[in-house]
Design a protein around this motif. Structure first.
Motif, PDB file in Angstrom:
ATOM      1  N   ARG A   1      -9.365   8.928  43.355  1.00  0.00           N
ATOM      2  CA  ARG A   1     -10.943   8.394  43.649  1.00  0.00           C
ATOM      3  C   ARG A   1     -11.803   9.593  43.697  1.00  0.00           C
ATOM      4  O   ARG A   1     -13.092   9.405  43.332  1.00  0.00           O
ATOM      5  CB  ARG A   1     -10.868   7.761  45.347  1.00  0.00           C
TER       6      ARG A   1
ATOM      7  N   ASN B   1      -1.803   9.923  45.755  1.00  0.00           N
ATOM      8  CA  ASN B   1      -2.208   9.584  44.545  1.00  0.00           C
ATOM      9  C   ASN B   1      -3.811   8.758  44.526  1.00  0.00           C
ATOM     10  O   ASN B   1      -4.815   8.815  43.668  1.00  0.00           O
ATOM     11  CB  ASN B   1      -1.421   8.476  43.893  1.00  0.00           C
ATOM     12  N   TYR B   2      -3.950   7.921  45.411  1.00  0.00           N
ATOM     13  CA  TYR B   2      -5.302   7.273  45.795  1.00  0.00           C
ATOM     14  C   TYR B   2      -6.360   8.139  45.713  1.00  0.00           C
ATOM     15  O   TYR B   2      -7.389   8.172  45.184  1.00  0.00           O
ATOM     16  CB  TYR B   2      -5.499   6.168  46.793  1.00  0.00           C
TER      17      TYR B   2
ATOM     18  N   LYS C   1       1.518   7.221  47.654  1.00  0.00           N
ATOM     19  CA  LYS C   1       0.654   6.196  47.233  1.00  0.00           C
ATOM     20  C   LYS C   1      -0.948   6.534  47.766  1.00  0.00           C
ATOM     21  O   LYS C   1      -1.931   6.547  46.814  1.00  0.00           O
ATOM     22  CB  LYS C   1       0.718   4.723  47.860  1.00  0.00           C
TER      23      LYS C   1
ATOM     24  N   GLN D   1      -7.664   6.932  55.796  1.00  0.00           N
ATOM     25  CA  GLN D   1      -6.508   7.149  54.721  1.00  0.00           C
ATOM     26  C   GLN D   1      -5.828   8.455  55.116  1.00  0.00           C
ATOM     27  O   GLN D   1      -4.512   8.219  55.033  1.00  0.00           O
ATOM     28  CB  GLN D   1      -7.192   7.170  53.109  1.00  0.00           C
TER      29      GLN D   1
END
Length: 388
Positions: free
Chosen positions: A68, A63-64, A60, A42
């Motif tokens: 997490r 934020n992920y 995105k 990521q």
């Protein structure tokens, strides 16, 4: 004790890690952790999005990652420890947001390699914060050390060479002091800092290498690499049925395996352990009492042990050092049998002869270059021969 991404992927996995560590508290464990599973991928995607100016994708991913890690921390800790780790995650993510924004806006002035190293360094920082809070919340007194303050490298940002003398001195001092106040010392694999103070990483299997360096620096009794398989297998179980755990390997056999495609351990991981004859154990986090493999030069057993595959494109990319006779091209695969003295083993000779391809015979390995579409069948035939 090094735990990779698959071993720290979620609440249940980290619970297993803590159970393993708890059993070894009287041995003064030093724990090295990777980023959570898939986080480094990521972060690589984040770096690429930033470099291409894709702010929507970058947002995105950011934020992920924040959600997490905060959610996982909430599952594993509580009270003031949760509050502290949440604040630390937000602080690290704020730095990551700033780096990404600087790149998108064009104000990042360093090289693409330096930017990528800076971005992907964040995965281990985040995972170690979560795991440190979880351990202390579970009653395991744990001290978190920042590997970037100890592991010093050159400026080859994505595959940095370690200043071993300075690094070992730093680790020895920091770990010694940490054990004055905790039962477990925790740090990050993979990440480091250059002599000029910039973020660097240690490249492929960098966390294993970090663990071996910590083992060397502290004079450890062993380096345990905790992964998702029961030790080193006799072949890749994804393509060969009936593989078995290889209980013992020499440092040289393990290094040859890595160079010839069975990359359970990188050669860089082996070198620090070999310097002080420290055994490296490959164990399964999900089956801690199961079979495992030990790499060392004690009680060596001759004979063929492992079948490995190496694609032609990988030969050209990584180089093979002493295996200069492997003139393998794209579209071809090197299929090798590895083990002490296997070059004179009758089973190996019969298997290679039956395969019908030209063989390169060395004392401790025998290799054949075959078309890609024949590689799996040849590997299976070689494995059947050595397991007789």
């Amino acid at each position: 004790m090094k735990f990779g991404g698959s071993s720290v992927k979620d609440e249940a996995a980290i619970g297993r890690v803590m159970a393993i560590v708890r059993k070894h508290l009287d041995e003064k464990p030093v724990v090295i952790v990777s980023a959570l599973a898939a986080v480094t991928r990521q972060l690589l995607a984040l770096a690429e999005a930033a470099r291409s100016g894709d702010s929507e994708t970058a947002e995105k991913i950011l934020n992920y990652l924040e959600i997490r890690h905060i959610d996982l921390a909430a599952q594993l800790s509580s009270g003031s420890l949760l509050q502290d780790v949440r604040e630390n995650i937000i602080r690290v993510m704020s730095g990551l947001y700033s780096d990404v924004s600087a790149c998108i806006c064009g104000s990042w002035t360093s090289t693409p390699e330096a930017f990528q190293a800076a971005i992907i360094s964040h995965g281990e920082l985040l995972s170690s914060m979560v795991i440190n809070a979880a351990m202390n919340c579970a009653g395991i007194p744990c001290k978190l050390l920042d590997a970037r303050k100890m592991v010093i490298t050159d400026d080859n940002f994505l595959s940095a060479a370690v200043d071993m003398d300075k690094t070992c001195a730093n680790i020895s001092e920091a770990v010694g002091q940490a054990f004055d106040e905790a039962q477990v010392v925790l740090s990050q694999g993979f990440i480091a800092t250059s002599r000029s103070g910039k973020p660097t990483v240690l490249g492929f299997e960098g966390s294993d290498y970090t663990a071996a360096i910590f083992g060397l620096a502290t004079g450890a009794d062993a380096v345990d690499i905790w992964t998702d398989v029961d030790g080193v297998r006799s072949a890749d179980p994804r393509i060969v049925e009936g593989t078995v755990c290889v209980p013992s390997l020499s440092y040289e056999e393990a290094s040859d395996m890595a160079l010839l495609g069975a990359r359970v351990l990188h050669p860089l991981t082996i070198r620090p352990a070999r310097m002080k004859d420290i055994p490296i154990n490959v164990r399964n986090t999900s089956n801690p009492d199961g079979e495992f493999s030990t790499v060392c030069d004690r009680h060596l057993v001759p004979g063929p042990k492992v079948v490995a595959l190496l694609k032609g494109k990988d030969v050209s990319e990584m180089g093979v050092g002493e295996f200069e006779d492997l003139h393998c091209r794209p579209g071809e695969t090197v299929v090798s049998i590895i083990g002490i003295g296997c070059g004179s083993d009758a089973r190996v000779a019969d298997a290679v002869r039956a395969a019908g391809y030209k063989a390169m015979v060395r004392p401790d390995s025998v290799s054949a270059i075959v078309p890609d579409d024949a590689a799996v069948s040849v590997a299976r035939a070689f494995h059947k021969a050595i397991c007789k």
